[in-house]
Every structure is written in structure tokens, then in C-alpha cells.
Write an enzyme that holds these catalytic residues in place. Structure first.
Site, PDB file in Angstrom:
ATOM      1  N   PHE A   1       0.843  -1.198   0.000  1.00  0.00           N
ATOM      2  CA  PHE A   1       0.000   0.000   0.000  1.00  0.00           C
ATOM      3  C   PHE A   1       0.877   1.246   0.000  1.00  0.00           C
ATOM      4  O   PHE A   1       1.879   1.306   0.714  1.00  0.00           O
ATOM      5  CB  PHE A   1      -0.856   0.061   1.272  1.00  0.00           C
ATOM      6  N   ASP A   2       0.459   2.250  -0.767  1.00  0.00           N
ATOM      7  CA  ASP A   2       1.003   3.599  -0.592  1.00  0.00           C
ATOM      8  C   ASP A   2       0.293   4.181   0.634  1.00  0.00           C
ATOM      9  O   ASP A   2      -0.729   3.654   1.081  1.00  0.00           O
ATOM     10  CB  ASP A   2       0.714   4.419  -1.861  1.00  0.00           C
ATOM     11  N   GLY A   3       0.810   5.274   1.179  1.00  0.00           N
ATOM     12  CA  GLY A   3       0.211   5.865   2.376  1.00  0.00           C
ATOM     13  C   GLY A   3      -0.885   6.869   2.077  1.00  0.00           C
ATOM     14  O   GLY A   3      -2.064   6.545   2.026  1.00  0.00           O
TER      15      GLY A   3
ATOM     16  N   PHE B   1      -0.910  -0.909  -4.538  1.00  0.00           N
ATOM     17  CA  PHE B   1      -1.925   0.144  -4.629  1.00  0.00           C
ATOM     18  C   PHE B   1      -1.279   1.508  -4.432  1.00  0.00           C
ATOM     19  O   PHE B   1      -0.597   1.728  -3.427  1.00  0.00           O
ATOM     20  CB  PHE B   1      -2.990  -0.041  -3.537  1.00  0.00           C
TER      21      PHE B   1
ATOM     22  N   ASP C   1      -1.843   6.050  -5.448  1.00  0.00           N
ATOM     23  CA  ASP C   1      -2.702   7.067  -6.073  1.00  0.00           C
ATOM     24  C   ASP C   1      -1.937   7.885  -7.116  1.00  0.00           C
ATOM     25  O   ASP C   1      -2.524   8.733  -7.789  1.00  0.00           O
ATOM     26  CB  ASP C   1      -3.301   8.002  -5.010  1.00  0.00           C
TER      27      ASP C   1
END
Length: 312
Positions: free
Chosen positions: A178-180, A291, A293
Site C-alpha cells: 500500500f502507498d500511504g 496500490f 494514487d
């Protein structure tokens, strides 16, 4: 309204209890490589596409971007049931498709060919198929269509856009990165960064250090994944989770770590990249899905062959 969805139950697979399971919905183009067929659909229309799918119904489709992720989720189920045969907290995979049931036979046959444990195939004739996600209690939706993903996010369902790419299936266990900000966490700091630059963002983070960050679009999915992971000791867990963020560990890492602790979300490894490219570290981790954004990060991941999903 109900007639617009036709659900085929896969009797070859143990059906899960959707109130307990981690339900993941994938579209056909996310799980299989249907790029040629999709091109045919756009150029020649639905009838030609349906004819083609029926003529090739016994020819398995090649794996798509989310394929390895689904296979690894199956491996997790196997390990969970080995340790407790009565366990209901399992991955439950369903396919959500805009195909008609006639052209969908090839999809079902392809899933059976690869031994994918998909419990339901939902063939939806509506323009917006995401209206059925809540009724199936979906916790994560993966699609190759941007409108689908935006609609799902608006409905409050964790969702991400997968780009078709050549994926080399890594081995087990299931590895999820995961990105933060704007993925696990809210985008509050991103907004400060856009308005006031890096210095402003660092100052903001220092001032807010004791305050947990808001929830991002994939928090609910990550929390359920964390709950499944806690059934095992760290050494024996069939799930590994990672945080790979552009934040710097020195100035902006503390709040991220405190937020995860506050949520009770155990992450196996965290990498604070301080703005450096994520590709090299992702190549090292070899996740089943990543994942983020930021489209530049997705591109960097694709360049090193990592299956990626964009959270718009």
C-alpha cells in the site's frame, strides 16, 4: 432492476458466508487479458463480440493483472482452513461482468481451466454494474474501467483501477503493498503539500504528530487483511503487508507509524522513500498487487513487472 443481474453460482467451489468473508469483486478484464476482445467489442459492437466469445468458449483466456493476486488469495484460504476447518473469515472472490451470460461461458470455462475458486459470476446488463457491489458485501473492487472504479469509490467501496500488463506470477505468500497518503490514509497532508510545498507539509505533520490521520479509500480492506493475518504467527503467516510511501522517515514517518498503531494495523515492513522512485523496492518485494494514487508510481511499478492498481 433485479432482472439486470444474472448470477451464476459456481457449484464446484465451497460457498462462503459474505457476512464473515473478505469479498473481492473483480471484472473480467481485471482477471483475464481481454484486450483483443475488448478492441473487437469497441470496433465491431456487442453482437460480433458475443459471436467471437461463443466460438472460442473452450479456449482459455490468458491471465490478466489481478490473476496472481486471486491465486495467492486462494493459497491464504487453503492455509487458514488447514489450521481451522471451521473458519469463515476467508477470501470470497466473485466476478462482476458486463458480458451477457451467453458470452460469459468463456469466462466461466477459463476460471475452471485455471482452477480459480470463484464463487459467483455476476453478469450485469446495466451500464453501472457497481450498484450491485453493496448487496454482495464487496470489500474490494478491482476493475480495468476508470468510470467503474470512480462509481465504486463514491459508493464507499474500496476500489482500484488495474492496467493490463504482462504479469509474472510471484510465489506465495500473498504480498500486498500500500502507498500511504490518499490510499491507506486520507489526502489531508497531500493537500497541504500542494498548497504550501514540502516545508509546509513537514511543519503540518510535526504539529499533528499525535493526531491519527484520517481514513483513506483502502483502509477498510487493509484492516480486514490485517485481521486475517493475525490468525498466524509472523513467521507462518500466508499474508505479508507493506507500506511503501513517498514520505520521509525522519520528518513525516512518525505520524504514519502512530496512525497504524492507533488503528491496530500491523504492517510487516514500511519503506519511507523520501520522494525516491518506488520501482526498485517493489522489484525487491515482488508483490501480487501494489496500490498507489500516483500514476508515475504505477508506471514505475509496471516497468519492473509489478501488478499495479491505481486509486484515483
Amino acid at each position: 432492476m433485479a432482472e439486470a443481474e444474472s448470477t451464476v453460482i459456481n457449484t464446484d467451489v465451497k460457498q462462503k458466508d459474505p457476512s464473515e468473508a473478505l469479498v473481492i469483486a473483480v471484472t473480467t478484464r481485471a482477471i483475464f487479458n481481454l484486450e483483443e476482445e475488448h478492441k473487437l467489442y469497441l470496433e465491431k459492437g456487442k453482437e460480433e463480440y458475443t459471436r467471437h466469445q461463443q466460438a472460442n468458449q473452450d479456449k482459455p483466456l490468458p491471465p490478466g493483472t489481478a490473476f496472481a493476486f486471486i491465486q495467492a488469495a486462494q493459497y491464504v484460504n487453503k492455509k487458514i482452513l488447514e489450521s481451522n476447518p471451521a473458519e469463515k473469515d476467508l477470501f470470497d472472490i466473485l466476478v462482476l461482468s458486463n458480458n451477457s451470460p451467453e458470452s460469459g461461458t468463456r469466462i466461466i470455462n477459463s476460471a475452471k481451466h485455471y482452477g480459480l475458486e470463484i464463487s459467483k459470476f455476476c453478469f450485469v446488463s446495466d451500464e453501472d454494474s457497481t450498484q450491485y457491489l453493496k448487496s454482495h458485501r464487496v470489500k474490494l473492487f478491482l476493475s480495468a474501467d476508470r468510470t467503474d472504479v470512480c462509481n465504486a469509490l463514491q459508493r464507499g467501496v474500496s476500489s482500484a483501477l488495474v492496467f493490463q500488463q504482462e504479469v509474472h506470477a510471484p510465489s506465495t505468500p500473498l504480498r500486498v503493498v500500500f502507498d500511504g497518503d490518499a490510499v491507506l490514509f486520507s489526502d489531508e497532508t497531500d493537500q497541504v503539500f500542494r498548497d504550501q510545498g514540502l516545508e509546509g507539509a513537514v511543519e503540518y505533520e510535526r504539529a499533528m504528530e499525535a493526531v491519527p490521520m484520517g481514513e483513506g479509500p483502502l483502509k477498510a480492506f487493509a484492516m480486514h487483511l490485517g485481521k486475517m493475518r493475525k490468525k498466524f504467527s509472523q513467521e507462518k503467516s500466508p499474508i505479508r503487508t507493506y507500506l511503501v510511501t513517498a514520505r520521509s522517515g525522519r520528518d513525516m514517518g512518525i505520524r504514519a507509524i502512530k496512525t497504524l498503531r492507533e488503528w491496530g494495523l500491523a504492517i510487516d515492513e514500511a519503506f519511507f522513500m523520501d520522494g525516491a522512485p518506488k520501482g526498485p523496492i517493489l522489484a525487491q518485494i515482488q508483490p501480487h498487487i501494489f496500490f498507489d494514487d500516483g500514476l508515475h508510481n504505477i508506471q514505475g511499478a509496471q516497468d519492473v513487472g509489478v501488478p499495479s492498481a491505481w486509486v484515483p
